[in-house]
Design an enzyme around this catalytic site. Structure first.
Site, mmCIF file in Angstrom:
data_model
loop_
_atom_site.group_PDB
_atom_site.id
_atom_site.type_symbol
_atom_site.label_atom_id
_atom_site.label_comp_id
_atom_site.label_asym_id
_atom_site.label_seq_id
_atom_site.Cartn_x
_atom_site.Cartn_y
_atom_site.Cartn_z
ATOM 1 N N ARG A 26 36.163 41.368 29.539
ATOM 2 C CA ARG A 26 35.007 41.522 30.762
ATOM 3 C C ARG A 26 34.523 43.053 29.929
ATOM 4 N NH1 ARG A 26 37.873 44.862 34.872
ATOM 5 N NH2 ARG A 26 36.149 45.671 36.730
ATOM 6 N N HIS B 155 30.348 50.282 35.625
ATOM 7 C CA HIS B 155 31.919 51.001 36.190
ATOM 8 C C HIS B 155 32.010 52.800 36.104
ATOM 9 C CE1 HIS B 155 36.586 49.233 34.635
ATOM 10 N NE2 HIS B 155 36.504 51.182 34.606
ATOM 11 N N GLU C 279 35.834 48.876 41.084
ATOM 12 C CA GLU C 279 36.585 48.976 41.995
ATOM 13 C C GLU C 279 35.643 50.002 42.853
ATOM 14 O OE1 GLU C 279 40.051 51.106 40.209
ATOM 15 O OE2 GLU C 279 40.775 49.440 39.321
ATOM 16 N N ASN D 260 41.726 44.172 41.143
ATOM 17 C CA ASN D 260 42.634 45.078 40.174
ATOM 18 C C ASN D 260 44.111 44.959 40.695
ATOM 19 O OD1 ASN D 260 39.872 44.609 38.884
ATOM 20 N ND2 ASN D 260 39.299 46.521 38.460
ATOM 21 N N TYR E 289 47.810 47.029 39.698
ATOM 22 C CA TYR E 289 48.549 48.019 38.188
ATOM 23 C C TYR E 289 50.344 48.173 39.720
ATOM 24 C CZ TYR E 289 44.828 48.982 35.374
ATOM 25 O OH TYR E 289 43.665 48.641 34.462
ATOM 26 N N GLU F 52 42.139 43.405 36.335
ATOM 27 C CA GLU F 52 42.734 44.258 35.214
ATOM 28 C C GLU F 52 43.807 44.175 35.861
ATOM 29 O OE1 GLU F 52 41.079 48.381 35.492
ATOM 30 O OE2 GLU F 52 38.857 47.624 35.786
HETATM 31 C C1 FCB Z 1 41.881 51.462 36.702
HETATM 32 C C2 FCB Z 1 40.502 51.347 35.977
HETATM 33 C C3 FCB Z 1 39.790 51.288 34.466
HETATM 34 C C4 FCB Z 1 41.133 52.543 33.966
HETATM 35 C C5 FCB Z 1 42.570 51.243 34.935
HETATM 36 C C6 FCB Z 1 44.175 52.243 34.222
HETATM 37 O O1 FCB Z 1 41.784 51.674 37.834
HETATM 38 O O2 FCB Z 1 39.423 50.510 36.449
HETATM 39 O O3 FCB Z 1 39.056 51.761 34.224
HETATM 40 O O4 FCB Z 1 41.320 53.388 34.264
HETATM 41 O O5 FCB Z 1 42.351 51.969 35.994
#
Ligand code: FCB
Length: 477
Positions: free
Chosen positions: A81, A125, A170, A299, A301, A376
């Site tokens: 991607r 992006h 995002e 995405n 984290y 992501e």
């Molecule tokens: C996300 C973004 C990516 C990168 C990661 C760590 O929010 O999409 O570009 O910064 O975080």
């Protein structure tokens, strides 16, 4: 009836990918007719990024894409991607496409296809052509129309060879970090502008999807990547639950409401009334935004932990991508943000794979029947080569193992997850943090730009080849 999969095994067609974005890796910012994007301007403004770092050279992917694709193939990845730089393809954000810009992406795609790697294009992006920001940027409605035109140009050029398309990455970050807290480009701090931007990003997604559909062959997959957040209440008290619901509206509902259900969350208008009356939502917009999707990108984290302020002052909050005295959350100064307990990555983000499972299950309910992709997921660590030049990153392997296990669990619970894109293929320009935070599975020496796969890259490649997770994480040798 088909046999259930053994618990560590993924469906045979599952995509094993890695993700990047244009400004974070390409460099070559002045080549072949490219003009500045808001990230060029922002990163060149003193005080905006760590150490004043910019994406001028980044990891020079523009010139090294062949080696980077060979590396992916060597690792065993089956999908990639990447994002297209709008300023490379349509430098002023209007008018005809620049052939040289399109040709770069055509060469990249052909290289991927020749190596059996499936390309997935993200059209936006975060790198708006500066000229469009000068004309008002995302708070202006016209930017959504400009995006649709750009989407059509790229669709016409690459639609014959790319099946997977993502309109926006995002939009929460574009709207609320770009125009609210100002830690991202263009660095504005105006909560009303941030909400206008959110609506126009939604509109851009709707108009862009329709434009793509008009030029792409049938059967191509159109999606949107959200950083939908797992918002957890600090306690079960009614005030904390209400705080969590409010933040959920601003983090998630403001995007998935119109996109999936054709309406903004009912309570959002009252909650944000001190900031805006939403008169920028025009008749027909919600119909445009709700255009059918073929997949949804998630995405993930780390989760978000919130409480009611309870009379305490809500202090300035680090929002994960940089600290600012301005909140990214419009009209939510009475909500407090807390550090979720547990181990953290180098970003200070708490590691919690259960959040990923929760998110997938939520969107399986929110969008029944819609295939999901994890577009992501990954972690930053302070990786360093050892005396032999090898880079061992057992923490990243553990992170990936935990999160892939959560994905597999969700599939077992009935979720239709079709692929996973590790963030990121390479160490790269991490926005406001410059080159300080290394998210790559492949290490980049910034003085020579030499690439060295970390042990996590090898580990991930083996998982991809096996289509299954090992029972336990091997300590990195
Ligand atoms: C996300 C973004 C990516 C990168 C990661 C760590 O929010 O999409 O570009 O910064 O975080």
């Amino acid at each position: 009836m088909t046999e259930p999969l053994p618990t560590a095994t993924f469906p045979p067609a599952f995509l094993w990918g890695a993700a990047t974005s244009a400004y974070q890796i390409e460099g070559a910012v002045r080549e072949d007719g490219r003009t500045p994007s808001i990230w060029d301007t922002f990163s060149h403004t003193p005080g905006r990024t760590a150490g004043g770092e910019t994406g001028d050279i980044a990891v020079d992917h523009y010139h090294r894409y062949r080696d980077d694709v060979a590396l992916m193939a060597d690792l065993g990845l089956t999908a990639y991607r990447f994002s297209v730089s709008w300023s490379r393809v349509q430098p002023t954000g209007r008018g005809p496409a620049v052939q040289a810009g399109l040709d770069f992406y055509r060469r990249l795609v052909d290289e991927l296809l020749a190596h059996g790697i499936k390309p997935a294009i993200t059209l936006y992006h975060w790198d708006l052509p500066q000229e469009l920001e000068d004309a008002g940027g995302w708070p202006e409605r016209d930017t959504a129309h400009r995006f649709a035109e750009y989407a059509r140009l790229v669709g016409e050029a690459l639609g014959d060879r790319v099946e997977q398309w993502i309109t926006l990455n995002e939009p929460w970050c574009s709207a609320f970090l770009g125009y609210g807290s100002g830690v991202h480009a263009p660095g504005r701090t105006d909560p009303a502008a941030a909400l206008r931007a959110a609506h126009h990003l939604n509109l851009a997604h709707g108009l862009g999807t329709a434009a793509l559909r008009s030029v792409l062959p049938a059967g191509h997959q159109l999606a949107l990547s959200l950083n939908s957040q797992v918002v957890r209440p600090f306690s079960q008290s009614p005030d904390d639950l209400a705080a969590a619901r409010r933040i959920d509206n601003l983090a998630n509902g403001v995007f998935h409401g119109p996109v999936l259900h054709g309406a903004y969350p009912e309570t959002l208008f009252a909650e944000t009334a001190p900031v805006t009356d939403w008169s920028f939502v025009l008749d027909g917009d919600l119909r445009t935004i709700r255009t059918p999707l073929d997949a949804l990108g998630l995405n993930y984290y780390t989760p978000v932990l919130v409480s009611a302020a309870d009379g305490r002052a809500a202090g300035p909050r680090a929002d994960g991508h940089g600290a600012s005295e301005h909140s990214p959350w419009p009209a939510a100064d009475d909500v407090l943000f807390h550090q979720a307990p547990g181990e953290r990555t180098e970003m200070g983000w708490t590691i919690d794979p259960t959040g990923l499972h929760e998110l997938i299950m939520r969107y399986s309910r929110e969008a029944p029947g819609l295939p999901l992709y994890i577009t992501e997921n990954g972690a930053a660590y302070d990786d360093k080569p050892d005396a032999d030049g090898r880079v061992h990153d057992p923490e990243r392997i553990a992170y990936l193992h935990g999160h892939l296990a959560a994905v597999r669990r969700a599939i077992g619970d009935g979720a239709d997850v079709r692929g996973y894109y590790l963030w990121s293929l390479l160490d790269n320009f991490e926005w406001a943090y410059g080159y300080d935070k290394r998210f790559g599975a492949v290490y980049v020496d910034y003085s020579t730009l030499e690439r060295t796969p970390k042990s996590s890259a090898r580990w991930y490649g083996e998982v991809a080849r096996a289509g299954a997770l090992p029972a336990a994480v091997e300590p990195a040798a």
